[in-house]
Design a protein around this motif. Structure first.
Motif, PDB file in Angstrom:
ATOM      1  N   ILE A   1       0.842  -1.205   0.000  1.00 26.91           N
ATOM      2  CA  ILE A   1       0.000   0.000   0.000  1.00 26.91           C
ATOM      3  C   ILE A   1       0.877   1.255   0.000  1.00 26.91           C
ATOM      4  CG2 ILE A   1      -1.687   1.325   1.326  1.00 26.91           C
ATOM      5  CD1 ILE A   1      -2.773  -1.414   2.356  1.00 26.91           C
ATOM      6  N   ILE A   2       1.884   1.266   0.858  1.00 27.35           N
ATOM      7  CA  ILE A   2       2.795   2.415   0.911  1.00 27.35           C
ATOM      8  C   ILE A   2       3.480   2.603  -0.437  1.00 27.35           C
ATOM      9  CG2 ILE A   2       4.937   3.282   1.955  1.00 27.35           C
ATOM     10  CD1 ILE A   2       4.006   1.843   4.569  1.00 27.35           C
ATOM     11  N   ASP A   3       3.920   1.520  -1.039  1.00 29.31           N
ATOM     12  CA  ASP A   3       4.580   1.583  -2.346  1.00 29.31           C
ATOM     13  C   ASP A   3       3.644   2.140  -3.421  1.00 29.31           C
ATOM     14  OD1 ASP A   3       6.825   0.940  -4.192  1.00 29.31           O
ATOM     15  OD2 ASP A   3       5.375  -0.508  -4.997  1.00 29.31           O
ATOM     16  N   PHE A   4       2.371   1.769  -3.379  1.00 31.19           N
ATOM     17  CA  PHE A   4       1.394   2.268  -4.351  1.00 31.19           C
ATOM     18  C   PHE A   4       1.386   3.797  -4.334  1.00 31.19           C
ATOM     19  CE2 PHE A   4      -2.744   4.000  -5.367  1.00 31.19           C
ATOM     20  CZ  PHE A   4      -3.048   3.387  -6.568  1.00 31.19           C
ATOM     21  N   PHE A   5       1.302   4.381  -3.155  1.00 35.41           N
ATOM     22  CA  PHE A   5       1.244   5.846  -3.050  1.00 35.41           C
ATOM     23  C   PHE A   5       2.605   6.487  -3.320  1.00 35.41           C
ATOM     24  CE2 PHE A   5      -2.506   4.598  -0.488  1.00 35.41           C
ATOM     25  CZ  PHE A   5      -3.455   5.165  -1.326  1.00 35.41           C
TER      26      PHE A   5
END
Length: 185
Positions: free
Chosen positions: A117-121
């Motif tokens: 999730i962090i990587d997506f943003f």
């Protein structure tokens, strides 16, 4: 820093952090020291993490009040055997071009969900302003679950509907139940 180059008013800020066993959480002690030094407690975050309590406090005040607080904190750290970390910081830069959105994610717990999730943003240059996540057992079934609440700052030029579609498609691919709504306050 000499007094002639010191900032005036409440521009002087001290960020204070500690992680202590829950029964020893020094919130009251630190709040008293902040007030006694002539500073204001401008922001406070308290969270139980495992068996410990995390404190993040932001004190503001005149240059000399913050200097007095630094001395008091060093003494508290020695006398009460606390691991305190504190340093001077500045006022937060306002980013009026960032739109605040709240992300909520719930799923069966698996390693690496939060990293994805962090990587997506991060890949979209979207700022994570706040993040809270936890693992718990579902009361009804006992299943291991994951939950996260994330506040992000989306650049105003970003096409929100396209970002939401991409995020929800990303979550569907990982079998995550998610919502993305504007912060309404």
């Amino acid at each position: 820093m000499n007094r002639s180059s010191a900032r005036t008013g409440s521009d002087n800020q001290l960020l204070i952090q500690t992680l202590t066993p829950s029964p020893r959480a020094p919130l009251l002690t630190l709040a008293k020291r902040i007030a006694e030094a002539g500073c204001n407690l401008a922001d406070a975050r308290v969270a139980s993490i495992g068996a410990d309590t995390s404190l993040t406090l932001l004190a503001t005040g005149s240059w000399d009040a913050v200097a007095k607080l630094e001395t008091a904190l060093a003494k508290v750290s020695r006398d009460e055997d606390l691991r305190l970390s504190f340093y001077r910081t500045g006022p937060r830069e306002h980013h009026s071009h960032l739109l605040p959105y709240l992300i909520e994610v719930i799923s069966a717990d698996r390693p690496g969900i939060l990293v994805k999730i962090i990587d997506f943003f991060d890949r979209r240059d979207i700022v994570i302003e706040q993040l809270s996540s936890l693992r718990y057992q579902a009361m009804q079934t006992g299943a291991d679950m994951f939950q996260a609440q994330i506040t992000i700052g989306i650049p105003a030029a970003t096409h929100i509907a396209a970002l939401r579609d991409d995020f929800l498609e990303f979550c569907d691919g990982l079998n995550l139940d998610a919502i993305m709504d504007p912060v309404k306050f």
